[in-house]
Design a protein around this motif. Structure first.
Motif, PDB file in Angstrom:
ATOM      1  N   MET A   1       0.851  -1.193   0.000  1.00  0.00           N
ATOM      2  CA  MET A   1       0.000   0.000   0.000  1.00  0.00           C
ATOM      3  C   MET A   1       0.885   1.241   0.000  1.00  0.00           C
ATOM      4  N   HIS A  17      -4.639   8.863  -3.436  1.00  0.00           N
ATOM      5  CA  HIS A  17      -4.399   7.425  -3.341  1.00  0.00           C
ATOM      6  C   HIS A  17      -5.249   6.641  -4.332  1.00  0.00           C
ATOM      7  N   ARG A  21      -3.755   4.033  -7.038  1.00  0.00           N
ATOM      8  CA  ARG A  21      -4.144   2.619  -7.113  1.00  0.00           C
ATOM      9  C   ARG A  21      -4.684   2.263  -8.493  1.00  0.00           C
ATOM     10  N   ARG A  24      -1.778   1.820 -10.788  1.00  0.00           N
ATOM     11  CA  ARG A  24      -1.089   0.562 -10.497  1.00  0.00           C
ATOM     12  C   ARG A  24      -1.859  -0.619 -11.087  1.00  0.00           C
TER      13      ARG A  24
END
Length: 61
Positions: A1, A17, A21, A24
């Protein structure tokens, strides 16, 4: 994380965030995802990035 502590833990603004994410999941490296998500931390910055992308795509047509 991803962390918002910085240093060896890396750094991504907490408000970004979700963007990190998503990048990713799409296969971006950690450093690339952090660089992109941190670049657009305000609405004005994201709008500027969108305009720049539009100009780039327009020029490449």
């Amino acid at each position: 994380m991803v962390s918002d502590r910085g240093g060896r833990a890396g750094f991504v603004y907490r408000s970004r965030h979700g963007a990190y994410r998503a990048l990713r999941r799409q296969g971006a490296s950690k450093s690339k995802a952090a660089r992109i998500s941190n670049a657009g931390r305000s609405f004005a910055q994201r709008s500027a990035m969108a305009r720049k992308g539009w100009r780039t795509r327009k020029r490449r047509r």
